[in-house]
Design an enzyme around this catalytic site. Structure first.
Site, PDB file in Angstrom:
ATOM      1  CD  GLU A 147     -14.194  -1.496 -13.987  1.00 19.30           C
ATOM      2  OE1 GLU A 147     -14.697  -1.069 -12.958  1.00 19.30           O
ATOM      3  OE2 GLU A 147     -14.781  -2.287 -14.738  1.00 19.30           O
ATOM      4  CG  ASN A 172      13.002  24.687  -1.054  1.00 20.91           C
ATOM      5  OD1 ASN A 172      12.796  25.701  -1.702  1.00 20.91           O
ATOM      6  ND2 ASN A 172      14.054  24.516  -0.289  1.00 20.91           N
ATOM      7  CG  HIS A 227     -15.191  -3.798 -10.289  1.00 19.76           C
ATOM      8  ND1 HIS A 227     -15.738  -3.777 -11.548  1.00 19.76           N
ATOM      9  CD2 HIS A 227     -15.985  -4.586  -9.535  1.00 19.76           C
ATOM     10  CE1 HIS A 227     -16.815  -4.536 -11.549  1.00 19.76           C
ATOM     11  NE2 HIS A 227     -16.993  -5.043 -10.345  1.00 19.76           N
TER      12      HIS A 227
END
Lengths: 674, 145
Positions: free
Chosen positions: A68, A410, A46
């Site tokens: 939203e 990795n 918001h």
């Protein structure tokens, strides 16, 4: 209005909000039922929407708005959280990030987001087809008196019943207020900390677009008193007047003209009131944390460097003053100089601390990366972060990100096994990667630990042989640790197949050299079948190092302590000759001598002495003895570069300024050891 | 009032050997008196070393040596002109720094084939101001290695 001066702040804050959204989304995936998290995300989204609308980035605002709506659906239990839905939301966040990056790079932040918007809409509609109608908003001008619709009235009534007070607040900004929307935002922030803004006249959208004169009205639900609210608001700058009046609900009901207010917004607020009722202690701490985090300002690191430079000059002058004061021996002068010394050493600590940044800034992008990687590889990985608050110098922080990304990739790609393999070997399906940072002495340690397959000694040795990194004879006597170190050798990669994640030819050797260039070290330990641990040791700061000051004729040089083994005075007759070189026998090892006087072509006043002073330095396993005229002593110095004109001077890594204001060069021992 | 729209250049004039040289003022950061210079080994002969310029380590070039003039001991008149170009900051040792003056752009001529002892490469042009002859230096070239 010219917004450019706020652009930087906007970009920084947007990044923070996106980071927060990212983090919270990950949390949400783990706990899909936790509405606290949804609310947190909603709040960030918001704010982001409001800010981007104010700054005029429509695409950004629109996409955030769509996001939203979905979040709202989740919050109202109309949509249930699944990984698929989160994928779309993550995608939307990626787009938002790309837009912010584009804006930061000077672009307009426009981007084709139709697809994501469509997807978001579908998610929203698929579960809650009815909610769209509620979004029509009323932007027609409203008289400056608040009226409350039926629904709002109910909300307020409910709030009152739950022991909240409702106030109507009239805020008047100063006539010369330049950034009204920013002030509005601050006022809303202030009120949201205390309670919840239920309604505003004119509506929020208009306030954000500065479509009001100097006054506006707000209705607030809170547990705080009118005085507290008043004080809070008067703290916001450029606010001229604040009137806080308790709202009389019954009177309102009579005058209440049912108004088609934007119900979507109201529903949020209703939900928030609901949430307030179920107020949990965690919620409180979260709010407090954000409030504390907000009390910072951003300063360009260059300015800090300049500040530090100037401060050092001050320290040099302080030294001179102390000297003069001693000579004059004037009591008042002495006292003043002493005070000044104390103050300036406090100042020094503060200035140094200003450059320290928590590693969190690097770590916080990892959870998201790990999630994505794990999904791509079909593995289950839980990333544990410990010690994210550990502080490091900003310059180190900037450099450490890439090596860490590499090591994490990795660990997930090569370390953690697929769920079925893990099950077969009696491990939990979900692998754990621990990322841990902590201080110890003058160093910071960062460890990456996984509970995966570990490093297979045989496989490493075979690869090393194939690649010609090691010879058949060399293998026999290697300890496990030495074998593991082989994976840092250039051109080494143990991946069976080249995946998208690692094995792109850029190996761990790059990680090692990056870390070493930062003055750090990286080591690895492993147990086959149990997992591996990579640990990185880094200096706290790159800008201050401990050196041994030495003298060669009239010139002073600094040798970093990190490469010194010890110092020695050697008799002339103990110097041996081997392979056309002068060497010494140092604790049973033959160490070649390097005469700095010759290397640095120091103008010599020939003066033979019986004994020579030698600094034994090392580079890896190799050693050398640097011959100097005398040792001055150990000192902490501030590392400085020689500037852009003098690049790559042989065997000199930088310079520092000594207490007398003169420059001393710092010797790069690595260049002197062959 | 001076109109500064490319028709006039503001320059710093300085002396080297027995000639007058000039540098556009926008390159010049400050003018310093001679101070302790720390020698940096194994650099070009004209690089005298580095100084501490208010906390910043700044390399110093001896312009006499750069141009191959015979060197003289530094005197009370000797100055270090700190110039900055792109991201480099360098100090130039000159015999004396004289004054700041405006020269009309029209008075600048391209360097003649042979002028003084400085190679034509280093010269941007020559300006005649009254009875003074100013050699405008090409700073990029001077700082080139």
């Amino acid at each position: 209005m010219d917004m450019s001066q706020y652009l930087e702040v906007f970009i920084d804050e947007s990044k923070e909000h996106l980071q927060a959204i990212n983090e919270q989304l990950l949390e949400l995936e783990k706990a899909p039922e936790n509405m606290e998290i949804v609310n947190e995300i909603f709040r960030s989204a918001h704010t982001l929407k409001g800010m981007s609308a104010t700054m005029g980035f429509e695409d950004l605002a629109n996409l955030t708005h769509q996001m939203e709506n979905v979040l709202d659906g989740i919050r109202n239990h109309k949509i249930s959280v699944t990984s698929e839905i989160l994928d779309v939301v993550f995608q939307a966040v990626d787009h938002l990030e790309a837009m912010i990056m584009s804006i930061a790079a000077g672009g307009d932040g426009k981007r084709d987001v139709k697809e994501v918007v469509e997807q978001l809409k579908r998610i929203e509609q698929g579960e809650v087809p009815a909610s769209l109608a509620e979004q029509s908003s009323n932007t027609s001008s409203v008289p400056l008196a608040q009226t409350y619709g039926e629904f709002e009235h109910n909300v307020l009534q409910q709030a009152k019943e739950q022991g909240f007070s409702v106030y109507e607040i009239r805020v008047k900004l100063r006539a010369d207020c330049l950034l009204k929307s920013a002030r509005v935002y601050m006022i809303f922030e202030a009120l949201n900390e205390a309670g919840e803004v239920i309604k505003s006249t004119p509506p929020v959208e208009m306030l954000e677009e500065e479509q009001f004169d100097q006054e506006f009205l707000l209705a607030v639900v809170t547990k705080q008193s009118a005085e507290q609210l008043y004080e809070r608001l008067m703290k916001v700058s450029e606010v001229e007047e604040v009137d806080v009046v308790p709202l009389d609900m019954d009177k309102q009901k009579e005058t209440g003209v049912a108004q088609a207010a934007h119900e979507a917004a109201l529903e949020q607020q209703a939900a928030t009131v609901q949430e307030k009722r179920e107020k949990t202690p965690e919620k409180n701490t979260v709010v407090k944390q954000t409030a504390a985090a907000n009390k910072t300002i951003r300063v360009n690191i260059e300015r800090l460097d300049i500040l530090m430079n100037l401060f050092e000059e001050l320290v040099i002058d302080r030294g001179r003053l102390e000297q003069i004061a001693r000579e004059l021996n004037h009591p008042e002068l002495n006292e003043t100089v002493e005070r000044m010394s104390r103050i300036s050493s406090d100042l020094q600590t503060i200035i140094l601390n200003m450059r320290m940044v928590p590693v969190e800034t690097v770590f916080n992008r990892f959870p998201r990366m790990v999630r994505q990687l794990a999904r791509e590889l079909g593995k289950k990985v839980n990333l544990e972060i410990i010690g994210a608050e550990t502080e490091l110098d900003r310059t180190v922080i900037d450099e450490i990100g890439d090596p860490l990304v590499h090591l994490l990739r990795n660990a997930i790609d090569h370390g953690i096994e697929t769920p079925d393999v893990r099950r077969a070997s009696g491990k939990p399906e979900e692998g754990t990667v621990k990322l841990k940072a902590y201080h110890s002495g003058n160093h910071v340690f960062i460890e990456i630990e996984d509970d995966g397959a570990g490093i297979r000694r045989e496989k490493v040795l075979q690869k090393a042989l194939d690649r010609g990194i090691i010879s058949q004879q060399g293998i026999a006597n290697l300890t496990d640790k030495q074998v593991y170190e082989l994976i840092f050798a250039p051109g080494f990669s143990t991946a069976d197949h080249i995946s998208d994640i690692s094995g792109r030819g850029v190996g761990l050797d790059v990680v090692k050299s990056t870390i070493e260039s930062l003055g750090g070290t990286v080591t690895v330990d492993s147990e086959e079948g149990k997992g591996s641990i990579f640990s990185i040791q880094l200096p706290l700061t790159l800008s201050i190092i401990s050196v041994l000051l030495v003298e060669i004729q009239q010139e002073k040089y600094a040798i970093p302590l990190s490469s010194i083994i010890e110092t020695a005075i050697i008799k002339k007759e103990d110097i041996l000759h081997a392979y056309n070189q002068q060497v010494i026998d140092f604790r049973g090892k033959v160490v070649p001598l390097v005469f700095l006087k010759d290397i640095f072509e120091v103008p010599a006043a020939a003066e033979e002495e019986e004994a020579i002073s030698v600094v034994i330095v090392r580079k890896g396993e190799k050693m050398a003895g640097l011959v100097v005229d005398s040792f001055i002593g150990q000192q902490e110095v501030v590392l400085k570069s020689l500037g852009n004109y003098l690049t790559s001077v042989f065997a000199i890594s930088g310079a520092t300024i000594l207490g007398d204001g003169q420059v001393a060069l710092i010797i790069d021992c690595n260049a002197l050891i062959k | 009032m001076t109109v500064m729209q490319g028709t006039e250049w503001k320059v710093i004039a300085f002396r080297l050997k027995d000639e007058e040289y000039a540098l556009p003022v926008q390159y010049v950061r400050s003018i310093e008196k001679i101070q302790h210079i720390t020698r940096v080994p194994r650099t070009a002969h004209y690089v005298k070393g580095v100084i501490n310029l208010r906390g910043v380590v700044t390399p110093i070039i001896d312009l006499r040596e750069r141009f191959g003039f015979p060197s003289v001991p530094y005197s009370e008149q000797t100055r270090i002109i700190i110039v900055s170009i792109e991201d480099m900051e360098v100090g130039l040792i000159v015999d004396a720094a004289n004054d700041v003056l405006d020269i009309p752009a029209s008075s600048v001529e391209p360097p003649p084939e042979a002028i003084g002892a400085v190679e034509v490469d280093y010269i941007h042009g020559v300006a005649k101001v009254g009875r003074r002859l100013l050699i405008l230096l090409n700073l990029e070239k001077v700082l080139e290695k």
